[in-house]
Design an enzyme around this catalytic site. Sequence first.
Site, PDB file in Angstrom:
ATOM      1  N   GLU A  29      11.142  -4.747   5.701  1.00 45.30           N
ATOM      2  CA  GLU A  29      10.020  -4.032   6.472  1.00 45.30           C
ATOM      3  C   GLU A  29      10.606  -4.035   7.990  1.00 45.30           C
ATOM      4  OE1 GLU A  29       8.583  -2.141   5.188  1.00 45.30           O
ATOM      5  OE2 GLU A  29       7.601  -2.911   3.362  1.00 45.30           O
TER       6      GLU A  29
ATOM      7  N   TYR B 127       0.767  -1.116   0.022  1.00 47.85           N
ATOM      8  CA  TYR B 127       0.117  -0.007   0.031  1.00 47.85           C
ATOM      9  C   TYR B 127       0.718   1.462   0.134  1.00 47.85           C
ATOM     10  CZ  TYR B 127       1.561  -0.371   4.756  1.00 47.85           C
ATOM     11  OH  TYR B 127       2.153  -0.399   5.899  1.00 47.85           O
ATOM     12  N   GLY B 128       2.008   1.021   0.180  1.00 54.12           N
ATOM     13  CA  GLY B 128       2.948   2.296   0.465  1.00 54.12           C
ATOM     14  C   GLY B 128       4.136   2.297  -0.787  1.00 54.12           C
ATOM     15  N   THR B 129       5.414   2.538  -0.325  1.00 47.12           N
ATOM     16  CA  THR B 129       6.469   2.871  -1.281  1.00 47.12           C
ATOM     17  C   THR B 129       6.899   1.422  -2.161  1.00 47.12           C
ATOM     18  OG1 THR B 129       8.093   2.194   0.402  1.00 47.12           O
ATOM     19  CG2 THR B 129       7.362   4.343   0.591  1.00 47.12           C
ATOM     20  N   LEU B 130       6.178   0.253  -1.774  1.00 48.44           N
ATOM     21  CA  LEU B 130       6.502  -0.692  -2.661  1.00 48.44           C
ATOM     22  C   LEU B 130       5.678  -0.940  -3.863  1.00 48.44           C
ATOM     23  CD1 LEU B 130       7.022  -3.591   0.076  1.00 48.44           C
ATOM     24  CD2 LEU B 130       8.806  -2.619  -1.419  1.00 48.44           C
TER      25      LEU B 130
END
Length: 168
Positions: free
Chosen positions: A107, A32-35
């Site tokens: 992570e 949901y983010g920087t990936l």
Amino acid sequence: MPGPECKWSTTETGAPCGTDDSSGRLAPVFVYGTLKTGQPNHRVLLDGAHGRAAFRGRAHTLEPYPLVIAGEHNIPRLLNLPGRGHRVFGEVYEVDERMLRFLDEFESCPDMYQRTRLHVALEGVRGPLECFVYTTATYPPEWVHLPYLDDYDSQGKHGLRYNPRENR
């Protein structure tokens, strides 16, 4: 070498996180983010040296969650508070055990994030899909009061630019 053990979840075969699974099964992971595609850390999902990751599609959480940008490096964090916030949009990848172990390390699981499970609606697929996701259950109390996002973009209107690891 196995990654750190995440005490909150197991692989699809029931083995603890970070253990080998010789079955060759792929595990769905919701990012949901920087990936996500187009975001600063997406390249790690494309790097075959870390294992295999296959894009399954866009998705959103079935339950609302608070997605906030927090900390000195403006890191997107999904607070493990189901029922609060918004349905969060992201992507689902099917990853092999090697990539899953890499993602645990990337992570900082279980210290910064915990690999948990949640249900998402995957575009073009009927019914919910259970996925792994990296959430955080330990955070400063003020994070609950930060603005909640439904779709993270490091270049978004929020003006909180992500500070990549290589710049820290």
